[in-house]
Design an enzyme around this catalytic site. Structure first.
Site, PDB file in Angstrom:
ATOM      1  N   ASP A  36      23.128 -15.554  61.649  1.00  0.00           N
ATOM      2  CA  ASP A  36      23.001 -14.372  62.491  1.00  0.00           C
ATOM      3  C   ASP A  36      22.398 -14.865  63.814  1.00  0.00           C
ATOM      4  O   ASP A  36      21.822 -15.961  63.864  1.00  0.00           O
ATOM      5  CB  ASP A  36      22.086 -13.362  61.803  1.00  0.00           C
ATOM      6  CG  ASP A  36      21.696 -12.223  62.713  1.00  0.00           C
ATOM      7  OD1 ASP A  36      22.595 -11.606  63.303  1.00  0.00           O
ATOM      8  OD2 ASP A  36      20.482 -11.955  62.846  1.00  0.00           O
ATOM      9  N   ASP A  38      20.830 -12.448  66.768  1.00  0.00           N
ATOM     10  CA  ASP A  38      19.689 -11.669  67.242  1.00  0.00           C
ATOM     11  C   ASP A  38      18.543 -11.690  66.226  1.00  0.00           C
ATOM     12  O   ASP A  38      18.735 -11.406  65.041  1.00  0.00           O
ATOM     13  CB  ASP A  38      20.098 -10.217  67.508  1.00  0.00           C
ATOM     14  CG  ASP A  38      21.100 -10.112  68.648  1.00  0.00           C
ATOM     15  OD1 ASP A  38      21.155 -11.031  69.468  1.00  0.00           O
ATOM     16  OD2 ASP A  38      21.820  -9.094  68.708  1.00  0.00           O
ATOM     17  N   GLY A 126      26.404  -9.275  65.193  1.00  0.00           N
ATOM     18  CA  GLY A 126      26.755  -7.911  65.563  1.00  0.00           C
ATOM     19  C   GLY A 126      26.475  -7.660  67.030  1.00  0.00           C
ATOM     20  O   GLY A 126      26.711  -6.568  67.529  1.00  0.00           O
TER      21      GLY A 126
END
Length: 242
Positions: A36, A38, A126
């Site tokens: 991931d 962030d 995302g």
């Protein structure tokens, strides 16, 4: 009764320790590691930083908290946050120039170690590709190893929405990306590392999940991770055992 509880606790503890051991072994022998971005690879949440830059920080931060905690669908949270921000192309470019994303300590060395061992590294986010590309370049990760959301702009640079066809725009999208990577590259052991609910739910199809709490601790993720780390140094040390 106490003896039964002790035995039950002992079995539970053994199962957790076994799972921890298995997760570490899968990490050491991974074909690919997916991160991931962030609050994991970088210290901040890119969308929150963009919101602050555009003067709507408080409203968007609360939506991010709900999205990362899993209380609303990711797509709903993304749509609502972007409808508040409505950033222009110029604002996005200026944010990256004036406030470039800050790498989490240890990530550069960890990625170098993985590459030295010919373990593929992917960024599945995302967040927004324009920001993630900047991060990937700093870490020598190929740009075709990025899976993230794409902002859309009108010809005059005004906000026009986001590409809703990207798998990372949906809840469960990170798992879809991992399934695709396994098929595309013939990968067998894929490890996902992240801080949020959308990362946790990517396992399976990921072979293992490592929760990361070096920037923010999300209790749901911490409780459900067989291996939860607060520093990338812990992962580097594990690789050194090879």
């Amino acid at each position: 009764m106490l003896e039964a509880l002790f035995l039950l606790h002992g079995r539970y503890y053994h199962r957790m320790m076994s799972t921890l051991s298995q997760t570490k072994e899968l990490f050491r022998n991974a074909d690919a590691v997916c991160f991931d971005v962030d609050s994991t690879v970088i210290k901040e949440e890119g969308i929150d930083e963009l919101a602050k830059f555009c003067g709507v920080g408080d409203a968007v931060t609360e939506m991010t908290r709900k999205a990362m905690g899993g209380s609303v669908t990711f797509k709903t949270a993304l749509t609502e946050r972007l409808s508040i921000i409505r950033c222009s192309r110029e604002q996005v470019n200026k944010l990256i120039t004036d406030h470039p994303p800050q790498l989490t300590p240890g990530i550069r060395e960890l990625v170098e170690r993985l590459h030295e061992r010919h373990i593929k590294v992917f960024l599945i986010s995302g967040g927004f590709r324009c920001i993630v590309e900047h991060v990937a370049t700093q870490l020598n990760i190929p740009l075709d190893h990025i899976y993230a959301n794409r902002l859309k702009f009108y010809f005059n640079g005004e906000y026009a929405g986001f590409d809703e066809t990207q798998p990372t725009a949906e809840s469960g999208g990170k798992g879809k990306v991992i399934s695709m990577l396994k098929e595309q590259y013939g990968l067998k052991t894929v490890v996902m590392i992240g801080d949020g609910a959308t990362d946790l739910e990517a396992c399976p199809p990921a072979s293992a999940f490592i929760g990361f709490g070096g920037n923010v601790v999300r209790q749901q993720v911490k409780e459900r991770s067989s291996w939860y780390v607060t520093s990338f140094r812990e992962l580097i040390k594990e690789l050194e055992k090879i």
